[in-house]
Design a protein around this motif. Structure first.
Motif, mmCIF file in Angstrom:
data_model
loop_
_atom_site.group_PDB
_atom_site.id
_atom_site.type_symbol
_atom_site.label_atom_id
_atom_site.label_comp_id
_atom_site.label_asym_id
_atom_site.label_seq_id
_atom_site.Cartn_x
_atom_site.Cartn_y
_atom_site.Cartn_z
ATOM 1 N N GLY A 1 55.919 45.536 26.156
ATOM 2 C CA GLY A 1 56.724 46.334 26.428
ATOM 3 C C GLY A 1 56.687 47.012 27.613
ATOM 4 N N VAL A 2 55.189 47.255 28.354
ATOM 5 C CA VAL A 2 54.759 47.190 29.143
ATOM 6 C C VAL A 2 55.518 46.509 30.852
ATOM 7 C CG1 VAL A 2 52.633 48.340 30.780
ATOM 8 C CG2 VAL A 2 52.807 49.308 28.846
ATOM 9 N N VAL B 1 60.820 56.695 24.408
ATOM 10 C CA VAL B 1 61.985 56.615 26.489
ATOM 11 C C VAL B 1 60.849 57.721 26.931
ATOM 12 C CG1 VAL B 1 64.039 58.296 26.878
ATOM 13 C CG2 VAL B 1 63.899 56.805 24.939
ATOM 14 N N SER B 2 60.021 58.480 26.561
ATOM 15 C CA SER B 2 58.732 59.407 26.928
ATOM 16 C C SER B 2 58.397 58.513 28.442
ATOM 17 C CB SER B 2 58.458 60.509 26.280
ATOM 18 O OG SER B 2 57.704 59.473 25.279
ATOM 19 N N PHE B 3 57.817 57.472 27.285
ATOM 20 C CA PHE B 3 56.472 56.473 28.201
ATOM 21 C C PHE B 3 57.567 55.784 29.123
ATOM 22 C CE2 PHE B 3 53.644 52.785 27.979
ATOM 23 C CZ PHE B 3 52.482 53.376 28.853
ATOM 24 N N ILE B 4 58.594 55.184 28.759
ATOM 25 C CA ILE B 4 59.061 54.094 29.869
ATOM 26 C C ILE B 4 59.341 55.776 31.590
ATOM 27 C CG2 ILE B 4 61.652 53.466 30.219
ATOM 28 C CD1 ILE B 4 61.496 52.598 27.598
ATOM 29 N N GLN B 5 59.808 56.575 30.665
ATOM 30 C CA GLN B 5 59.477 57.339 31.893
ATOM 31 C C GLN B 5 58.822 57.916 32.896
ATOM 32 O OE1 GLN B 5 63.214 56.757 30.992
ATOM 33 N NE2 GLN B 5 63.347 58.080 32.615
ATOM 34 N N ALA C 1 65.203 43.562 31.404
ATOM 35 C CA ALA C 1 63.556 43.282 31.325
ATOM 36 C C ALA C 1 63.610 45.155 30.861
ATOM 37 C CB ALA C 1 62.598 43.340 32.835
ATOM 38 N N GLY C 2 65.006 46.328 31.664
ATOM 39 C CA GLY C 2 64.913 47.616 31.262
ATOM 40 C C GLY C 2 65.161 48.192 29.888
#
Length: 339
Positions: free
Chosen positions: A169-170, A114-118, A104-105
């Motif tokens: 994605g979220v 990458v910024s929003f995932i972090q 999933a990750g």
């Protein structure tokens, strides 16, 4: 004598803290490297197959751990024997959760920056804390709960300010966070509560093959047919090997860090890594970051920093109390001797 003993114990505590923060630094560096490499592999190199990527990681980790174990170096590369019951109740659940986390990750990188995932990952301390309370590895207090609320509020604000908000994605990232939180807590229980003393290599030796098996099933039935039909598929073997090697080193660092501290401490340290990755994501990949996101993430960062400070202070206090309890019988013996 008591004063000298106290100084020795304080030095011992300082040494332990230095080791812990050294492990945190190593984990932050390797984790950032894995994320940036994986983002490039999945989004820019022509290889958009997250299960295949994670399968290659676990296959490499399994083989590398087996080779190091066969070398037979005492201590670090020894394999701790475990019973079938422990394997079924301890290793298999961790392997399943690890497979879900990786799948999933990595899939989330296909949809989100990458910024929003972090920024979303900064909610990990909240989830790990809740899971830890459920499993009895963390204590629920009012101040800690308030810290977690602050972190959660900051993440909500950061999510609201995201420009490229892709729901699937979220959802994938939330699933990864939940499975990872449970996995880390189970690893902590396996290493600390059950009295099983395993080196990082030994832990990976047992868990990586199990994780590979559970990843191989969806890889066989979901991604292999797609890869065979993909005329634009590009396999960069050196890049995949670099990604796999970095993932192997990261897994060793994860188990080492959890063994020295706790699952929640690791995720608290991860907030510093997230700031680094947000900056690198903007510089390397041009990821958009709004002021609203920065304010929200800054609030979450503040909440986690407060928690981390309280955690360290509690650790120092517990160590001092332990030293005093050890010294008290000796002091009483000395008083009786003088009498």
């Amino acid at each position: 004598m008591p004063a000298e003993t106290g100084k020795t114990e304080r030095r011992s505590l300082q040494f332990e803290l230095a080791i812990q923060y050294g492990c945190m630094l190593l984990w932050v560096t390797l984790s950032a490297a894995v994320i940036l490499i994986n983002k490039y592999v999945l989004s820019f190199s022509g290889f958009p197959y997250p299960i295949a990527l994670t399968c290659s990681h676990m296959l490499f980790c399994s083989g590398a751990a087996a080779v190091l174990v066969k070398m037979g170096t005492p201590g670090w590369f020894e394999v701790t024997p475990i019973s079938n019951e422990t394997y079924v109740k301890g290793i298999i659940p961790i392997g399943v959760l690890f497979a879900g986390t990786l799948w999933a990750g990595n899939a989330a990188y296909l949809y989100l920056s990458v910024s929003f995932i972090q920024m979303l990952k900064a909610s990990m301390p909240v989830v790990v804390f809740l899971v830890g309370v459920m499993f009895g590895t963390e204590n629920l207090t009012l101040i800690t709960a308030l810290n977690m609320i602050v972190v959660g509020t900051g993440i909500a604000i950061a999510s609201y300010g995201e420009i490229l908000f892709v729901p699937i994605g979220v959802v994938l990232q939330v699933v990864s966070i939940c499975t990872e939180s449970i996995r880390l807590t189970l690893v902590q229980i396996l290493l600390q509560r059950r009295g099983i003393k395993m080196s990082p290599i030994s832990t990976l030796y047992h868990i990586a093959p199990c994780c590979f098996v559970f990843l191989a099933l969806p890889f066989t039935y979901i991604e292999i047919p797609r890869m065979l039909r993909d005329s634009r598929l590009h396999v960069n073997l050196p890049l995949l090997l670099l990604s796999a090697f970095t993932a192997f080193a990261l897994n060793i660092a994860v188990f080492l860090l959890i063994g020295k501290t706790s699952a929640l401490t690791m995720n608290v340290a991860g907030v510093c890594k997230d700031w680094l990755l947000i900056l690198l994501s903007v510089l390397l990949y041009g990821s958009p970051v709004t002021k609203t996101q920065l304010w929200g993430y800054g609030l979450a960062f503040l909440g986690v920093c407060v928690y981390n400070y309280r955690k360290v202070q509690a650790q120092v206090k517990d160590k001092q109390e332990s030293v005093q309890l050890e010294l008290k019988p000796k002091q009483l013996e000395a008083q009786d001797g003088r009498r």
